[in-house]
Design an enzyme around this catalytic site. Structure first.
Site, PDB file in Angstrom:
ATOM      1  CG  HIS A   1      75.530 -21.413  23.020  1.00  0.00           C
ATOM      2  ND1 HIS A   1      74.860 -20.262  23.347  1.00  0.00           N
ATOM      3  CD2 HIS A   1      76.595 -21.444  23.861  1.00  0.00           C
ATOM      4  CE1 HIS A   1      75.475 -19.647  24.330  1.00  0.00           C
ATOM      5  NE2 HIS A   1      76.540 -20.335  24.667  1.00  0.00           N
TER       6      HIS A   1
ATOM      7  CG  HIS B   1      81.334 -18.198  24.137  1.00  0.00           C
ATOM      8  ND1 HIS B   1      80.343 -18.094  23.178  1.00  0.00           N
ATOM      9  CD2 HIS B   1      80.795 -18.911  25.158  1.00  0.00           C
ATOM     10  CE1 HIS B   1      79.255 -18.725  23.607  1.00  0.00           C
ATOM     11  NE2 HIS B   1      79.504 -19.226  24.793  1.00  0.00           N
TER      12      HIS B   1
ATOM     13  CG  HIS C   1      78.407 -25.639  30.547  1.00  0.00           C
ATOM     14  ND1 HIS C   1      77.284 -24.860  30.656  1.00  0.00           N
ATOM     15  CD2 HIS C   1      79.261 -24.939  29.762  1.00  0.00           C
ATOM     16  CE1 HIS C   1      77.442 -23.741  29.955  1.00  0.00           C
ATOM     17  NE2 HIS C   1      78.648 -23.748  29.412  1.00  0.00           N
TER      18      HIS C   1
ATOM     19  CD  GLU D   1      76.872 -20.290  28.148  1.00  0.00           C
ATOM     20  OE1 GLU D   1      77.968 -19.992  27.691  1.00  0.00           O
ATOM     21  OE2 GLU D   1      76.279 -21.357  27.834  1.00  0.00           O
TER      22      GLU D   1
END
Lengths: 279, 127
Positions: A12, A60, A194, A241
């Site tokens: 996502h 987030h 990431h 995540e």
């Protein structure tokens, strides 16, 4: 009885949103991403036809703040508005919920030892909204109802990878005993590699991502043994995540096959996709 | 409780032995609580407008340290996440309110210009 008919692992990424809304499907640098989703969206729409998607993602700092941080939470509404992440919201209809299934799952999971926070107020951010239109039709309304399951992957201590996998197993048992004849897809979102902060911003680990895509299918127990530190050291701090994919994988009990796989890492995030079909 | 703070052989601060990484643990979350609370408030468009109109007045609503305020004034994204307990997902809302995109924030954190940073990426059109 309800059945789990598909498992999807998907990144996502906030940038999916404006690119999708501006219909950049054929722009050279976006095409490999959108093309990757096309066969999965078609498969879901034409073959699988789920009634509900249990969507595992993290907020987030868009709706949940740091005053209380639930390790696991579940939305129990019939509709979810988008959270404003600082740029306003996207031109998409509100997400349809399934309050009855949500409350059922809350009870079953809590009685099975997974003490989810039950949320009657909840807005959904890009954790859910960025892959959502890549997987499901939304014109005029969404083709699927959603049960949002939110995992804390931001403020340590985080739940372990193994705990996420076991939550998925518990979801599978609960769904099987649901008395309605509905078809359920389980979507685990996040990652892949990431890092968005510090001097290591932009760290990518494509080898790690490819291994994850292999192992999520054939040996998820090996992934359950990874510590947060091991994942973060290898694939960037925010890649942790990925443990949410293990909720999805835990929910697919028994044999399955890979329906489709895609991977693309154009900027700062490994954008992965896998769709699994029970056989 | 164990701390994630660690010292590399050369004495530099490093978290969990991972370079250039600042794990958002209890130490940072306590230190950055008011800072992240301010950033979270910017998910409301009226608050974004109020912040843009009077940044100092807006900051005064929160119990920030002078160093945290100074880091906001300087748009020092690295210091906010490394020194002042800012979590990147919250601090990103400060970026949005001040018109700084994530990749611009990231380039600064890496100690590079935006253009330098882009040369390290594979498909720059996918921004």
């Amino acid at each position: 009885m309800a059945r789990i008919v598909a498992g999807i692992g998907s990144s996502h990424v906030p940038s999916f949103g404006p690119a999708y809304d501006a219909k950049k499907f054929d722009e050279p640098d976006w095409k490999p991403l959108f093309d990757g989703y096309t066969p999965v969206k078609r498969w879901l729409h034409e073959v699988v036809k789920p009634d509900v998607a249990i969507f595992v993602y993290n907020d987030h700092g868009s709706d949940f703040s740091l005053d209380r941080v639930p390790t696991f939470a579940i939305g129990v509404r019939d509709e979810y508005e988008q959270a404003d992440e600082g740029f306003g919201t996207r031109p998409l209809p509100p997400v349809k919920g399934d309050a009855e299934l949500s409350w059922y799952l809350a009870e079953k999971l809590i009685h099975d030892g997974f003490d989810l926070t039950v949320c009657q107020e909840m807005k959904v951010d890009h954790g859910l909204m960025s892959p959502m239109p890549l997987l499901f039709a939304h014109d005029p309304g969404w083709s699927v109802r959603v049960v949002p399951v939110v995992v804390n992957v931001i403020q340590h201590p985080l739940p372990t990878a193994l705990r996420c996998f076991r939550l998925g197993q518990s979801i599978a048992h609960a769904v099987r005993e649901y008395p309605k004849e509905i078809k359920v897809a389980v979507i685990g979102t996040g990652g892949m590699s990431h890092q968005l902060h510090g001097e290591r911003f932009g760290h990518l680990a494509q080898d790690f991502d490819h291994r994850w895509l292999e192992f999520i299918e054939r040996d998820p127990e090996a992934l359950c043994k990874l510590s947060h530190k091991e994942i973060m050291a290898a694939a960037g701090a925010e890649s942790v995540e990925l443990i949410m994919w293990l909720v999805m994988r835990g929910a697919l009990i028994g044999s399955m096959r890979v329906q489709h796989r895609n991977y693309y890492a154009p900027m700062t995030t490994g954008m992965g996709l896998i769709s699994l079909a029970p056989v | 409780m164990s701390s994630t703070d660690d010292r590399a052989a050369d004495g530099r601060l490093t978290d969990w032995g991972i370079p250039g990484t600042y794990v958002f643990d209890h130490t940072r979350s306590r230190k950055g609580y008011e800072l992240n609370k301010l950033a979270y408030s910017l998910t409301d468009s009226a608050n974004r407008e109020a912040f843009r109109k009077d940044e100092e007045g807006y900051m005064a609503r929160y119990a920030l340290s002078e160093a945290q305020k100074e880091a906001i004034r300087r748009r020092d994204w690295l210091a906010l996440t490394k020194e002042h307990g800012g979590n990147i997902y919250y601090i990103y809302k400060l970026g949005a309110a001040t018109g700084t995109g994530l990749y611009h924030m990231g380039a600064q954190m890496r100690g590079e210009s935006y253009e330098q940073f882009l040369t390290t990426r594979g498909a720059k059109g996918a921004r």
